[in-house]
Design an enzyme around this catalytic site. Structure first.
Site, PDB file in Angstrom:
ATOM      1  N   ASP A  41      58.465  22.667 -13.310  1.00 27.87           N
ATOM      2  CA  ASP A  41      57.340  22.002 -13.978  1.00 27.87           C
ATOM      3  C   ASP A  41      57.445  22.240 -15.468  1.00 27.87           C
ATOM      4  OD1 ASP A  41      54.512  21.087 -14.594  1.00 27.87           O
ATOM      5  OD2 ASP A  41      54.409  21.088 -12.413  1.00 27.87           O
ATOM      6  N   ASP A  67      61.944  20.291 -17.684  1.00 29.25           N
ATOM      7  CA  ASP A  67      61.453  18.938 -17.951  1.00 29.25           C
ATOM      8  C   ASP A  67      62.343  17.984 -17.162  1.00 29.25           C
ATOM      9  OD1 ASP A  67      60.813  16.419 -18.807  1.00 29.25           O
ATOM     10  OD2 ASP A  67      60.854  16.901 -20.943  1.00 29.25           O
ATOM     11  N   ASN A  94      57.852  15.568  -6.072  1.00 25.15           N
ATOM     12  CA  ASN A  94      56.414  15.294  -6.236  1.00 25.15           C
ATOM     13  C   ASN A  94      56.004  14.909  -7.661  1.00 25.15           C
ATOM     14  OD1 ASN A  94      53.334  15.921  -5.821  1.00 25.15           O
ATOM     15  ND2 ASN A  94      54.024  17.370  -7.378  1.00 25.15           N
ATOM     16  N   TYR A 159      54.498   2.266 -13.761  1.00 23.28           N
ATOM     17  CA  TYR A 159      54.220   3.280 -12.714  1.00 23.28           C
ATOM     18  C   TYR A 159      54.367   2.648 -11.328  1.00 23.28           C
ATOM     19  CZ  TYR A 159      51.492   6.678  -9.925  1.00 23.28           C
ATOM     20  OH  TYR A 159      51.076   7.582  -8.970  1.00 23.28           O
ATOM     21  N   LYS A 163      56.909   3.557  -8.339  1.00 26.16           N
ATOM     22  CA  LYS A 163      56.447   4.057  -7.045  1.00 26.16           C
ATOM     23  C   LYS A 163      56.873   3.145  -5.892  1.00 26.16           C
ATOM     24  CE  LYS A 163      54.638   7.909  -8.226  1.00 26.16           C
ATOM     25  NZ  LYS A 163      55.182   9.154  -7.644  1.00 26.16           N
ATOM     26  N   THR A 194      42.476  15.335  -7.290  1.00 26.12           N
ATOM     27  CA  THR A 194      42.931  16.493  -8.062  1.00 26.12           C
ATOM     28  C   THR A 194      41.994  16.646  -9.266  1.00 26.12           C
ATOM     29  OG1 THR A 194      44.306  15.097  -9.422  1.00 26.12           O
ATOM     30  CG2 THR A 194      45.337  15.992  -7.443  1.00 26.12           C
TER      31      THR A 194
HETATM   32  N1  LIG Z   1      46.368  12.110  -7.090  1.00 22.64           N
HETATM   33  C1  LIG Z   1      46.433  10.872  -6.641  1.00 22.64           C
HETATM   34  O1  LIG Z   1      45.414  10.215  -6.435  1.00 22.64           O
HETATM   35  C2  LIG Z   1      47.759  10.237  -6.343  1.00 22.64           C
HETATM   36  C3  LIG Z   1      47.751   8.927  -5.866  1.00 22.64           C
HETATM   37  C4  LIG Z   1      48.958   8.311  -5.572  1.00 22.64           C
HETATM   38  C5  LIG Z   1      50.151   8.985  -5.766  1.00 22.64           C
HETATM   39  N2  LIG Z   1      50.131  10.249  -6.239  1.00 22.64           N
HETATM   40  C6  LIG Z   1      51.433  10.899  -6.441  1.00 22.64           C
HETATM   41  O2  LIG Z   1      51.393  12.215  -5.926  1.00 22.64           O
HETATM   42  C7  LIG Z   1      52.205  13.069  -6.748  1.00 22.64           C
HETATM   43  C8  LIG Z   1      51.376  14.220  -7.278  1.00 22.64           C
HETATM   44  O3  LIG Z   1      50.277  13.664  -7.995  1.00 22.64           O
HETATM   45  P1  LIG Z   1      49.159  14.547  -8.696  1.00 22.64           P
HETATM   46  O4  LIG Z   1      47.941  13.727  -8.677  1.00 22.64           O
HETATM   47  O5  LIG Z   1      49.153  15.913  -8.153  1.00 22.64           O
HETATM   48  O6  LIG Z   1      49.707  14.563 -10.215  1.00 22.64           O
HETATM   49  P2  LIG Z   1      49.359  15.579 -11.409  1.00 22.64           P
HETATM   50  O7  LIG Z   1      49.497  14.765 -12.660  1.00 22.64           O
HETATM   51  O8  LIG Z   1      48.058  16.253 -11.155  1.00 22.64           O
HETATM   52  O9  LIG Z   1      50.525  16.645 -11.307  1.00 22.64           O
HETATM   53  C9  LIG Z   1      51.841  16.265 -11.539  1.00 22.64           C
HETATM   54  C10 LIG Z   1      52.670  17.520 -11.797  1.00 22.64           C
HETATM   55  O10 LIG Z   1      53.950  17.075 -12.294  1.00 22.64           O
HETATM   56  C11 LIG Z   1      54.237  17.796 -13.472  1.00 22.64           C
HETATM   57  N3  LIG Z   1      55.096  17.010 -14.354  1.00 22.64           N
HETATM   58  C12 LIG Z   1      54.770  15.865 -14.999  1.00 22.64           C
HETATM   59  N4  LIG Z   1      55.774  15.482 -15.774  1.00 22.64           N
HETATM   60  C13 LIG Z   1      56.770  16.389 -15.628  1.00 22.64           C
HETATM   61  C14 LIG Z   1      58.059  16.551 -16.192  1.00 22.64           C
HETATM   62  N5  LIG Z   1      58.544  15.692 -17.102  1.00 22.64           N
HETATM   63  N6  LIG Z   1      58.809  17.604 -15.827  1.00 22.64           N
HETATM   64  C15 LIG Z   1      58.317  18.512 -14.929  1.00 22.64           C
HETATM   65  N7  LIG Z   1      57.108  18.411 -14.377  1.00 22.64           N
HETATM   66  C16 LIG Z   1      56.334  17.368 -14.726  1.00 22.64           C
HETATM   67  C17 LIG Z   1      52.877  18.056 -14.104  1.00 22.64           C
HETATM   68  O11 LIG Z   1      52.926  19.088 -15.086  1.00 22.64           O
HETATM   69  C18 LIG Z   1      52.051  18.404 -12.888  1.00 22.64           C
HETATM   70  O12 LIG Z   1      52.158  19.773 -12.536  1.00 22.64           O
HETATM   71  C19 LIG Z   1      52.767  12.166  -7.855  1.00 22.64           C
HETATM   72  O13 LIG Z   1      54.030  11.706  -7.477  1.00 22.64           O
HETATM   73  C20 LIG Z   1      51.779  11.023  -7.912  1.00 22.64           C
HETATM   74  O14 LIG Z   1      52.340   9.837  -8.423  1.00 22.64           O
HETATM   75  C21 LIG Z   1      48.964  10.897  -6.555  1.00 22.64           C
END
Ligand SMILES: NC(=O)c1ccc[n+]([C@@H]2O[C@H](COP(=O)([O-])OP(=O)(O)OC[C@H]3O[C@@H](n4cnc5c(N)ncnc54)[C@H](O)[C@@H]3O)[C@@H](O)[C@H]2O)c1
Length: 252
Positions: A41, A67, A94, A159, A163, A194
């Site tokens: 992360d 990153d 993820n 996005y 996806k 979240t």
């Molecule tokens: N929360 C939702 O409603 C939702 C809906 C559909 C899909 N998703 C998918 O589920 C997954 C998790 O979503 P979330 O809501 O927990 O997201 P979030 O934004 O809360 O967390 C994402 C994590 O990825 C890390 N991250 C982002 N860019 C990064 C990089 N360049 N290098 C390393 N780490 C990086 C962030 O620091 C964070 O810890 C994602 O793939 C998201 O697209 C989430």
């Protein structure tokens, strides 16, 4: 406590974006299974705090600041993780970033950034760990998609393009690596509450619309996605591959 899958104990698991949100819930669940969990992360404080908390509780959790948009750094991170903890047996792709972007304002550079943070690293993380899985003749990869493109959501075309691309990536890798007993699946979350979603995007109006559309009339939490993730990673899902599992409370 969720179900315990005995085959997950001691497995070496890489969770990208494992510091916050759904990724943190996934990290916690693998730690509970007795797996060795490696989190990649960019959120150093959150990642270190989570790894320390889990380690203090007797789990094996390790934060690596990586990153994921920097592919050589991602590849080096996997090599370091392997050297420290052994071959990677489970990969959870993820990490993502759901920033909105009106089509009129998207530049070629911004488009590339969105693909880099939402799709590209999933392929290269898989490429980096597949030799470990091939050698073991076993492995599970779980890629994170989203129901946003299925619902026809606007305002974030790069996005949703990323996806939906996750599904093609998943099916191709499942085809290529099935002969090595490696399973590749995708999870498509619906709207999961979240901290970031609640702070950034949830409004009384959007929540009312969600409660109208979703069959389950309540907020869904990150742990509900984490529990599906550990199931798919476990041997209980041994015949499941090339699939796309929707976890959305029935958004119809
Ligand atoms: N929360 C939702 O409603 C939702 C809906 C559909 C899909 N998703 C998918 O589920 C997954 C998790 O979503 P979330 O809501 O927990 O997201 P979030 O934004 O809360 O967390 C994402 C994590 O990825 C890390 N991250 C982002 N860019 C990064 C990089 N360049 N290098 C390393 N780490 C990086 C962030 O620091 C964070 O810890 C994602 O793939 C998201 O697209 C989430």
């Amino acid at each position: 406590m969720a179900a315990l899958y005995s085959d997950l104990a001691k497995k070496v698991v890489l969770v990208t974006g494992g510091a916050l949100g759904i990724g943190a819930a996934i990290t916690r669940r693998f730690a509970e299974q007795g797996s060795t969990v490696i989190l990649f992360d960019i959120q150093r404080a959150a990642g270190e705090a989570l790894a320390s908390e889990l380690t203090a509780a007797g789990s094996s959790a390790h934060f690596h600041e990586v990153d994921l948009t920097d592919i050589p750094a991602l590849q080096a991170g996997v090599a370091q993780a392997r050297a420290a903890h052994g071959p990677i047996q489970i990969l959870v792709n993820n990490a993502a970033h759901d920033e909105r972007h009106p089509t009129e304002t998207v530049t070629p550079e911004y488009w590339d950034q969105r693909i880099a943070v939402n799709l590209k690293h999933q392929f290269f993380a898989a490429q980096a760990v597949l030799p470990d899985m091939k050698a073991a003749n076993a492995g599970a990869i779980i890629n994170f998609g989203s129901t946003s493109w299925m619902a026809g959501q606007g305002g974030m075309a790069a996005y949703t393009a990323s996806k939906s691309g996750v599904i093609g990536l998943t099916r191709s890798l499942a085809r290529d690596y099935g002969p090595y007993n490696i399973r590749v699946n995708a999870i498509a979350p619906g709207w999961i509450m979240t901290q970031r979603q609640i702070e950034k995007w949830l409004t009384p109006e959007s929540e009312a619309e969600l409660m109208r559309r979703q069959c389950l009339k309540r907020r869904l939490g990150p742990d509900e996605v984490a529990r599906v993730t550990i199931f798919l990673a476990s041997d209980e899902a041994s015949a499941c591959t090339a699939q796309h599992y929707v976890v959305d409370g029935g958004w119809v």
